[in-house]
Enzyme design. Structure first.
Site, short mmCIF file in Angstrom:
data_model
loop_
_atom_site.label_atom_id
_atom_site.label_comp_id
_atom_site.label_asym_id
_atom_site.label_seq_id
_atom_site.Cartn_x
_atom_site.Cartn_y
_atom_site.Cartn_z
N CYS A 205 0.89 -1.25 0.04
CA CYS A 205 0.12 0.06 -0.08
C CYS A 205 0.65 1.28 0.01
CB CYS A 205 -0.95 -0.05 1.26
SG CYS A 205 -0.18 -0.28 2.77
N HIS A 452 -1.19 1.07 7.53
CA HIS A 452 -1.81 1.10 6.12
C HIS A 452 -1.29 2.60 5.40
CE1 HIS A 452 -4.31 0.50 2.80
NE2 HIS A 452 -5.18 1.29 3.30
#
Length: 1477
Positions: A205, A452
């Site tokens: 990510c 994330h």
């Protein structure tokens, strides 16, 4: 990507939001309340989201004697709702209240609806004290009601003075908002936003957010499109092409785009895709790669033009006219977050002026030390300004990386010309307006160990922001992109403000870590239009073709269940493949013609397709089924029957394919006439056998397919000899020999066929293979390497092309030889010697190849040490290589193996030079022999000079070797062997003269001021009785030839046990060195404190030499000087014999504590061995019993068991003090060892900033050297203390005649402080085993104490300290009973697979073990609270990845699939609950 669990909704009194459940036993009467339907017109158009406030007044509340009570039905969003209460509580002493779907029983299957709602008990006296609670829920058939079981206490509710029950009336309010349901996973980003996302490969990510940012800089995208690539390039091998392909798909695809081709072009494997890397590092590396590829093209210089700026570092003297400047470029700027409120504050700090004064004055050329000011100013800023916010930094106090979540603001417009251009240097071009507008905000959500990444981007710099979160792209407002990413703390609104509850604040873990600004004056050029004309034609064609193929494969995959793949082999395929691509069996089915036929079509339709493809009419075709035999061969088995040929293709596949394979494999038999036209196939009876024939030519070493024949089962081979000669092109009378090819796995089996017996008697059947050859070749067998078929097939099965490399040039192939895997050691070296033109093969020494490090193994192959070539090529776990290294010796290898080679550094007596000599002598030689041999090679100061041999380690002298000591056990790989002349003054020592050690040292300002660090060359010095320090200094200065000015800065100190005591010139030096009972030279020495300015010699004092006849092998520092010596049979200057020597363990342990690791040990706990031992000896109870039992006689002879004179089984004094003290020490040691190993291994598996900070702390020493040195000390530390504990417990049992010591060891295991059972020891072992396969080479001899067997049956890691001390650590997960994968050690020390442990703890895989409830127990030992201390065994995981690759990949695939499945299910429910769209 690590998914972050959203924080729970605020709940008062920590109550649980649950659907109502009744816990009473037996059937309960249901209270039916009449309902009045509220007016809700049908088909009413309501806005989204519709809301409704319902008020329910209940009279005679205290007289209700029903268990539960429903309100009237009310409508919200055309849905029926009602309130459900339990007036006396739902089995609790609180009022229970829920929102219920009124018509849940009649709704269709699979219904669901989402609502946000609040429930309240109205305070009828003071409205501000109304109790109101809010929640949200997705209602469905399983959970048709939701609310609060413990809403408010009944005592409070029924108290009339509180105002909730007035005139026995209760008022309940429900405010309900119904939101439209949107399937999170069916969201179409392209349709909703016009943009598509990037797929996450596991933990990419961070890369996705960076790539989206770069893609949405159109000028950069256009430059990437214009980079020259060709249609022959492959994306997986070309970063430019992979990036072009990725950008093209982002621009024109309708679905999210995969990044696998790009990561493959980076050289990443699957494991890298599951490891989060450093974003800044990735950005820089990517830009550098592209910059390099752009050179010499039309887009050369684009990277610099977009991202490169310049700043000036300056130092300006205050009192003199002197200024030093240096111009540097940057692609991004790292700005401090800590202590700065916004970007401007960070820039202020960046250009802050530092004053150099006092002890920190600047040394200006021609001016000497001067007061100065130092700073940075910017010459120019780039059009695209990338700001890296230092959210992650190393905390030296906590010795770990931390994330800075402080509030940090950044403006939409950034003016770097503010305050009259205070950030700019005088040389800056003031005509350029440095006004920037924000383009992208890259966000990290999570902590330092996981999280994330996503990005907020304005692709057109309009007011509309978009959130790019992997595959999902959504529209967002400016507040979400800016203010909510500042970080800091957030305060939740109070639900009951009337009660003056303190506000609840929580840290926002989602915050910006990278900002991208675009200069206003360059905006039009950078935000240019990019269309198809900017994309190379070959790229458009390639990608369009890829898309079509993708759609075609997708369609085929969707329709695969409707089709059968039929693979047809023919005679032509056999002739083409046999002898070229294959030698065994008949054909490779992956290389024959295949047909894709619908299952429902009749087989006759397939035959028509074959007729069209091959031009063979249907009536001339006969098909045979293939069968896999028990000996693993694959042969035609039988022809299809007429009944089978009338079936459909699908039916035929089901009947013929026992493995339920989607493929059907057939052999097409075609008979050709003399005119080569097809004929009808002959009638086959049970007596007919179809045989296939191969012809072998021993002269050409060639094997080829010549045809097939039908023979009669009772016929004999003699009947077909003429036909076989004809097929081979031989004369009719040629004598031939026949062999049956039976199998080739695991060994070749090829047997001679007797031509005089029948085919049936030879056990031949349909599909068998007969190889034949001329008989004359057997009679002249000496002329051929492989005269017959069996020997040739054996050769083919075992032949191996080996690439030989010179050991001096291990990266370059020298020559290649074709050998057999069965070749003996003598065969191999003979072939190598012949290739090199060497007469004596015994002078060839071979070394195997390390497949992991791609380097030679550290130890060569001994003379005839391995029997066959196959053993030489095996690396580990059946992994093989085709590389061997050779070296040509000056003497035969057997003779060399009987010799001992030592590297000796000779220090000349009068010259400041060191020469390293290689001394080669028989292993039974002595040190005197070494000295005599050395005398013939060195220049002595005078002919009668005497030499001595010293052992030097870490700048200290540990041993003077006696002349008679054997050299066999001397190890020069870990300790430097130094030879020097014995000075005359040492030969005639007076009775009061002392020979002392003199070492150079300095103090580390970052450490305790009392700690010293030695450096330089140690030496001996004779001190006379009554000699002052001033006299000694004169002799030292003369010996070292140090100039007066420099020597005046030196300080001399008496150092004992590592602690310096500085001396004055008038001090009598000899008075300090009175002790004679010291354990080693490191305890007392004269220290010379000064800075280390001496030039480096050709070697360093702690360097490890290579022991391979001049070839240098890079080795780490010895893993353990004391442990290795202890178990090798010698300690320090004193030889041991099986641990029985004049130096007992207590003395050994003391030497260890005050040895070269003293600085390390001063920071760690250790066993107080001497004190505990003294405590046992002073036990009065035991002493009294001893004296009474002994009748007052003297102490018994040393060496007898203490239990003979001590009859007590335990001692209250010992039990109270001894075990308490030992428990504390063991616990402290375990904790210290675990924390230090954790920090060490974090470095090994870390990258980017963490690794940089570690290297900064160690003054940029080599990472691997630091790690190995630290690992050596840690292993010393835990093993020595474990031995000490074991010894002292044995001493306890011996004194008390009890087994309490053994019982205490069991207690230590139960309390997880048994040192040699710590999971971090397994990690350390895996670390060493991983290092043994790294480019760094073998880290040291002691590393071979670790080994592992990762066989499928019982995988274990073994640590062998001696023949009597061996520890095995099982690597089997106790839950799945398989080798642990992605292993975690719980706080109790037991190892489990992460997925197994998560399952046992009832937590989701992506949430991790830290989320396990406190009360969950270990599945093995049933210990509670062990999940919160679980640690990931990263080194063990890496070991498994390297050594069981296929197993690791399969488990990775399964775990990833399970994690994605769980994540989808969880986030689908959470998204529906939290967002309600």
């Amino acid at each position: 990507m690590t998914m972050m669990t959203p924080p729970p909704l605020e709940q008062e009194d920590e109550e649980m939001l649950v659907p109502h459940q009744e816990f009473t036993e037996g059937p309960q009467p249901m209270e039916v309340i009449p309902t009045e339907t509220a007016s809700a017109p049908e088909n009413q158009q309501v806005e989204d989201p519709p809301s409704f406030k319902f008020r329910w007044t209940i009279e005679n509340f205290s007289r209700l004697n029903v268990k539960k009570l429903y309100s009237d039905i009310f409508y919200v969003g055309a849905y029926k709702w009602r309130v459900l209460i339990f007036p006396k509580g739902n089995n609790v002493d609180h009022l229970s209240i829920y929102l219920d779907v009124a018509d849940s029983a009649t709704l269709p299957y699979g219904w669901s609806r989402y609502a946000q709602f609040s429930l309240a008990i109205v305070n009828q006296i003071h409205g501000k004290y109304t109790v109101r609670k809010e929640t949200q829920h997705q209602f469905n058939s399983r959970e048709s009601d939701w609310g609060f079981t413990s809403f408010m206490s009944l005592s409070e509710l029924y108290d009339p003075s509180r105002g909730y029950l007035v005139n026995d009336t209760c008022v309940i309010e429900a405010e309900v908002t119904v939101r439209k349901m949107v399937d999170y996973w069916s969201y179409d980003s392209k349709k909703e936003t016009g943009y598509v996302g990037l797929k996450n490969q596991g933990a990419t990510c961070y890369m996705n957010s960076l790539l989206q940012t770069l893609y949405h800089i159109p000028y950069f995208r256009k430059a990437v499109y214009h980079m020259p690539t060709t249609e022959n390039d492959m994306p997986s091998g070309s970063i430019p092409l992979a990036l072009q392909s990725l950008f093209y798909k982002l621009q024109y695809s309708d679905n999210s785009v995969a990044t696998k081709e790009l990561t493959k072009s980076f050289g990443w494997d699957t494991y890298d895709s599951f490891m989060q890397h450093d974003v800044q590092e990735l950005n820089r590396v990517l830009c550098e790669k592209l910059e390099d590829k752009m050179k010499g093209t039309v887009v050369e210089g684009t990277i610099q033009h977009l991202f490169e700026g310049h700043h000036m570092n300056y130092i300006e003297c205050i009192n003199v006219d002197y200024k030093s400047t240096r111009k540097e470029s940057f692609y991004d700027l790292q700005l401090d977050v800590k202590g700065c409120r916004d970007v401007y504050a960070s820039f202020d700090k960046y250009v802050e002026v530092e004053r150099l004064e006092g002890d920190n004055k600047y040394h200006a050329e021609n001016y000497g030390l001067q007061d100065a000011k130092k700073g940075v100013l910017f010459i120019d800023f780039p059009p695209v300004l990338q700001l890296q916010l230092k959210r992650f930094e190393y905390d030296f106090m906590r010795d770990t990386m931390v994330k800075i979540n402080d509030r940090y603001e950044f403006p939409l417009q950034l003016d770097l010309d503010r305050d009259n251009g205070k950030y700019l240097s005088p040389e800056a071009d003031r005509r350029v307006r440095n006004l920037y507008t924000l383009h992208s905000v890259l966000v990290h959500s999570g902590g330092v160990h996981g999280g994330h990444y996503y990005a907020f981007i304005r692709p057109t710099l309009s007011d509309q922001w978009f959130k790019f979160d992997d595959e999902r792209v959504t529209k967002e407002d400016a507040k979400r992109a800016l203010e909510e990413q500042y970080g800091g703390e957030e305060e939740l609104p109070q639900t009951n403000p009337g009660f003056n509850n303190p506000p609840f604040k929580f840290t926002k873990y989602s915050n910006a870590y990278m900002l991208v600004y675009i200069r206003e004056s360059d905006k039009e050029k950078i935000m240019c239009n990019v269309d198809e004309k900017d994309i190379a034609e070959h790229l458009r064609v390639r990608l369009k073709k890829e898309q079509e193929e993708k759609e075609h494969k997708k369609k085929e995959k969707a329709e695969a269940h409707l089709y059968t793949i039929i693979k047809v082999a023919r005679n032509e395929d056999l002739a083409e493949q046999i002898g070229k691509e294959i030698f065994f069996d008949l054909v490779d089915h992956d290389k024959v013609r295949s047909f894709r036929i619908q299952k429902q079509l009749p087989f006759s339709h397939f035959k028509e397709e074959v007729a069209k493809e091959f031009g063979i009419p249907v009536q001339f075709q006969r098909f045979w089924l293939w069968a896999k035999r028990q000996n693993h061969t694959y042969r035609p088995n039988r022809p299809l029957t007429p009944q089978e040929e009338v079936q459909s293709v699908g039916q035929l596949r089901e009947v013929s394919n026992k493995a339920h394979n989607a493929e059907l494999k057939l052999f097409l038999e075609i008979e050709l006439g003399l005119d080569l036209r097809p004929l009808p196939p002959p009638q086959k009876t049970k007596e007919d056998i179809l045989l296939f024939f191969k012809l072998y030519d021993p002269e050409k070493e060639d094997l080829r397919f010549v045809g097939r024949l039908f023979v009669k089962a009772l016929g004999k081979p003699t009947e077909i000899l003429l036909k076989l000669n004809e097929m081979a092109g031989f004369s009719p009378n040629e004598e031939i020999e026949l062999y049956e090819e039976i199998k080739f796995e695991p060994n070749v089996m090829c047997e001679h066929i007797d031509k005089r017996i029948s085919f049936r008697s030879s056990q031949l059947e349909d599909g068998d293979i007969i190889c034949y050859q001329r008989a004359s070749a057997l009679q002249n067998g000496d002329q051929y390497r492989y005269p017959d078929v069996p020997s040739f097939l054996e050769y083919v099965r075992n032949r191996q092309v080996v690439h030989f490399r010179s050991l001096e040039k291990p990266k370059e192939d020298d020559f290649s030889l074709e050998l057999s895997k069965l070749s003996t050691y003598d065969d191999v070296v003979e072939r190598v010697a012949r290739q090199l033109g060497l007469d004596d093969p015994s002078k060839i020494r071979l070394t195997s190849h390390n497949c992991y490090s791609q380097q030679p193994k550290p130890q060569p192959i001994k003379f005839r040490g391995l029997e066959h070539l196959s053993e030489m090529l095996v690396h580990y776990n059946q992994q093989t290589s085709d590389i061997l290294y050779y070296e040509v010796l000056d003497i035969p290898l057997p003779e060399l193996q009987g010799l001992k080679t030592l590297k000796v550094a000779f220090h000349h007596a009068t010259k400041d030079e060191v020469a390293v000599h290689s001394i080669r002598l028989p292993k039974n030689s002595t040190v005197a022999d070494v000295i005599n041999d050395l005398k013939t090679k060195v220049e002595l100061s005078h002919p009668d000079a005497e030499l001595r041999l010293l052992e030097v380690f870490y700048h200290k002298i540990y041993k003077i070797f006696p002349p008679g000591e054997k050299i066999e056990n001397i190890n020069d790989q870990y300790w430097t062997l130094r030879a020097e002349e014995i000075p005359e003054e040492e030969k005639n020592l007076g009775p009061h003269d002392r020979l002392i050690h003199v070492y150079h040292f300095t103090r580390d300002p970052n450490q305790n001021q009392m700690q010293v660090q030695n450096f330089g060359e140690p030496f001996f010095l004779v001190i006379r009785e009554g000699e002052t320090l001033a006299d000694v200094k004169i002799r030292i200065q003369k010996k070292l030839q140090v100039p007066d000015e420099e020597f005046s800065k030196w300080k001399l100190a008496f150092i004992s046990l590592g602690r310096p005591e500085y001396l004055q010139d008038s001090d009598i030096v000899s008075n300090r060195f009175q002790r004679r009972d010291i354990y080693g030279a490191w305890e007392q020495y004269l220290g010379l404190e000064h800075s280390d300015t001496a030039p480096k010699r050709a070697y360093t004092a702690n360097q490890a030499f290579r022991g391979r006849d001049g070839r240098r092998r890079q080795l780490g520092v010895a893993l353990s000087i004391f442990i290795f010596r202890l178990y090798s049979g010698w300690v320090s200057c004193t030889r041991l014999s099986h641990f029985k020597s004049e130096m007992k363990f207590g003395q050994t342990f003391t030497e260890y504590l005050h040895g070269e690791q003293e600085a390390f040990l001063n920071k760690c706990s250790h066993v107080e061995y001497k004190r505990l031992k003294k405590f046992l000896k002073s036990c009065r109870v035991c002493r009294a019993l001893s004296e009474s039992d002994d009748g007052g006689n003297d102490r018994r002879e040393e060496g007898k068991e203490m239990s003979e004179f001590c009859r007590c089984n335990s001692c209250a004094l010992c039990d109270q003090m001894f075990f308490t003290e030992l428990t504390k020490e063991a616990s402290d040691i375990a904790g210290c060892f675990s924390s230090r190993v954790r920090r060490l291994l974090n470095l090994h598996v870390s990258s980017g900033l963490y690794r940089y900070m570690w290297r900064l702390r160690h003054c940029f020493m080599d990472d691997q050297q630091v790690m190995i040195q630290e690992g050596r000390m840690l292993l010393d530390y835990v093993t020595m203390n474990a031995i000490a504990i074991n010894k002292i417990l044995k001493k306890y049992d011996k004194i008390h005649g009890s087994a309490d010591g053994r019982k205490f060891k069991t207690k230590m295991r139960a309390e997880h402080i048994e040192l040699l059972q710590l999971p971090w020891l397994i990690e350390l072992g895996a670390f060493y085993l991983n290092f043994s396969g790294s480019d760094f080479g073998e880290p040291g001899e002691f590393f071979h104490k670790f080994s592992c067997d990762l066989s499928d049956m019982q995988p274990v890691m073994t640590m062998t300290l001696s023949d009597s001390m061996k520890y095995e650590y099982s690597l089997v997960c106790a839950i799945c009973l398989d080798t642990v994968f992605n292993p975690y050690a719980l706080g109790c020390g037991h190892l489990f697979c992460k997925s197994c442990a998560c399952s046992a703890a009832s937590v989701l895989l992506f949430q991790g073990l830290k989320e396990a409830p406190q009360g969950v127990k270990c599945p093995v030992c049933r210990s509670v609270g062990v999940y919160k201390d679980a640690v990931h065994m990263a080194e063990l995981d890496l070991l498994l990845k390297n050594r069981r690759k296929e197993y690791w990949k399969e488990r990775m695939r399964r775990e990833r699939a399970e994690m994605v499945k769980q994540a989808k299910e969880y986030w689908e429910s959470q998204t529906i609950t939290a967002i309600g769209i």
